[in-house]
Design a protein around this motif. Sequence first.
Motif, short mmCIF file in Angstrom:
data_model
loop_
_atom_site.label_atom_id
_atom_site.label_comp_id
_atom_site.label_asym_id
_atom_site.label_seq_id
_atom_site.Cartn_x
_atom_site.Cartn_y
_atom_site.Cartn_z
N ASP A 42 -13.31 2.81 -10.85
CA ASP A 42 -12.69 4.11 -11.13
C ASP A 42 -11.33 4.29 -10.44
O ASP A 42 -10.66 5.31 -10.63
N TRP A 43 -10.92 3.31 -9.66
CA TRP A 43 -9.65 3.44 -8.94
C TRP A 43 -8.47 3.63 -9.88
O TRP A 43 -7.52 4.35 -9.56
N ARG A 44 -8.51 3.02 -11.03
CA ARG A 44 -7.39 3.07 -11.97
C ARG A 44 -7.14 4.49 -12.49
O ARG A 44 -6.10 4.76 -13.10
N ARG A 45 -8.09 5.38 -12.25
CA ARG A 45 -7.96 6.77 -12.70
C ARG A 45 -7.08 7.60 -11.76
O ARG A 45 -6.73 8.74 -12.06
N TYR A 46 -6.73 7.01 -10.60
CA TYR A 46 -5.97 7.74 -9.58
C TYR A 46 -4.50 7.29 -9.55
O TYR A 46 -4.18 6.14 -9.83
N ALA A 47 -3.63 8.23 -9.17
CA ALA A 47 -2.21 7.92 -9.05
C ALA A 47 -1.58 8.83 -8.00
O ALA A 47 -1.96 10.00 -7.85
N CYS A 48 -0.62 8.28 -7.26
CA CYS A 48 0.13 9.06 -6.28
C CYS A 48 1.44 9.51 -6.94
O CYS A 48 2.12 8.70 -7.60
N VAL A 49 1.79 10.78 -6.77
CA VAL A 49 2.96 11.33 -7.44
C VAL A 49 3.94 11.90 -6.41
O VAL A 49 3.56 12.72 -5.57
N PHE A 50 5.18 11.46 -6.48
CA PHE A 50 6.24 12.00 -5.63
C PHE A 50 7.16 12.83 -6.50
O PHE A 50 7.65 12.37 -7.53
N GLN A 51 7.40 14.08 -6.07
CA GLN A 51 8.26 14.98 -6.84
C GLN A 51 9.43 15.46 -5.99
O GLN A 51 9.25 15.85 -4.84
N LEU A 52 10.62 15.40 -6.57
CA LEU A 52 11.84 15.89 -5.93
C LEU A 52 12.62 16.66 -6.97
O LEU A 52 12.80 16.19 -8.10
N SER A 53 13.06 17.87 -6.61
CA SER A 53 13.73 18.73 -7.56
C SER A 53 14.91 18.03 -8.23
O SER A 53 15.76 17.44 -7.57
N GLY A 54 14.93 18.08 -9.56
CA GLY A 54 16.05 17.55 -10.32
C GLY A 54 15.93 16.10 -10.74
O GLY A 54 16.80 15.58 -11.43
N VAL A 55 14.85 15.41 -10.31
CA VAL A 55 14.68 14.01 -10.69
C VAL A 55 13.30 13.82 -11.30
O VAL A 55 12.39 14.63 -11.11
N GLU A 56 13.13 12.72 -12.02
CA GLU A 56 11.86 12.43 -12.66
C GLU A 56 10.82 12.02 -11.62
O GLU A 56 11.13 11.37 -10.62
N ASP A 57 9.56 12.40 -11.86
CA ASP A 57 8.48 12.07 -10.93
C ASP A 57 8.34 10.57 -10.75
O ASP A 57 8.50 9.79 -11.71
N LEU A 58 8.05 10.17 -9.50
CA LEU A 58 7.73 8.77 -9.22
C LEU A 58 6.22 8.65 -9.14
O LEU A 58 5.59 9.25 -8.26
N VAL A 59 5.64 7.89 -10.03
CA VAL A 59 4.18 7.76 -10.11
C VAL A 59 3.77 6.35 -9.71
O VAL A 59 4.26 5.36 -10.27
N THR A 60 2.87 6.26 -8.73
CA THR A 60 2.37 4.97 -8.25
C THR A 60 0.87 4.90 -8.51
O THR A 60 0.08 5.64 -7.90
N ARG A 61 0.47 4.03 -9.42
CA ARG A 61 -0.94 3.89 -9.76
C ARG A 61 -1.72 3.25 -8.62
O ARG A 61 -1.19 2.37 -7.91
N LEU A 62 -2.96 3.70 -8.43
CA LEU A 62 -3.82 3.13 -7.39
C LEU A 62 -4.31 1.76 -7.87
O LEU A 62 -5.11 1.66 -8.81
#
Length: 353
Positions: A269-289
């Motif tokens: 089930d790990w693949r169901r998780y992701a870390c998300v970094f958000q900064l105003s004005g830029v696209e989200d950075l998503v890192t899959r587990l």
Amino acid sequence: MRKVIFLLCLCHAASAVTHSLKYFFTASTGVQNFPEFVSVGLVDEVQIDNCDSNTRRAEPKQDWMNKVIEKDPQYWERQTEVCKGQQQVFKSNLEVVKQRLNQTGDVHIYQKMYGCEWDDETDEVKGYNQFGYDGEDFISFDLETETFVAPKPQAVFTKHKWDNEKAYIAQKKHYHTQICPEWLKKYVNYGRSVLLRTELPSVSLLQKTPSSPVSCHATGFYPDRATLFWRKDGEDLHEDVDLGEILPNHDGTFQMSADLKLSSVPPEDWRRYACVFQLSGVEDLVTRLDKAVIRTNREKPTDMTVPIIAAVVVLVLVLIAVVGVVIYKKKNAKRPPSPVNNAEVLEELNPGS
């Protein structure tokens, strides 16, 4: 010897563009190898000036702060005089508080933190002014009610006295809502190439042991108005997640971590998780587990220790740069500017006395 460390708790919002101007005045007694008085100014959490009882002179900490003298040649001389005046005021106020608390000798810290915030989208302004003693709140000004708040019984006398000083309160309100924002806007304009820049972080997944939480670590981002969180199947997670504070790096950027507990999650089930970094004005950075990209102590011990050591070193450096061993501890602590020869800035603990 009792050690008192005031920690700055910053407010972060990824959606709003909010700028802040803060000043910290610190008077101390019994602290070896540390100035009796220190004054520090920050814009958007970037130190802009410094003055202490040893140097007895206000000095810029950013090259762009020298732009202020192009239109105001006497600026630094005026700031120096404010620093000298505050040194005497705070030395006296520290003794007053010690007497009220029936204290003598030992290590004691008395601080003032004041300033304002300005939202450059809505033009909303907030001001703050608060005092602390030995790591605890002593008295603060509530701008909305235009009254003082005294969490300690020893400050009630000062609260009643200041609440009755209507001219004093009006002066404070004008300073926090008019003068402070005006200077903040000037400083942001002077340092716009630095303060308004955007830098994206490098994001890593870290884990000490197979049973430890997985830490999503983002470092090297700017500004600090960022968020880091975990998602499962596209939905934000609130349980089994431990969010860390945003910490400064030595180069002026920031770092932060978000830990995810996976003890009850099967590997499939790990693949169901992701870390998300958000900064105003830029696209989200998503890192899959992904177990394959996690850096661990077992496989790469040095990789795991670098971020942790860096965080400790950076925090120590910031403490020294801002006020040595003393920085104000206060949730949602905020405070305004002091670049003017203003009576409000030179207030006594008992004004009008």
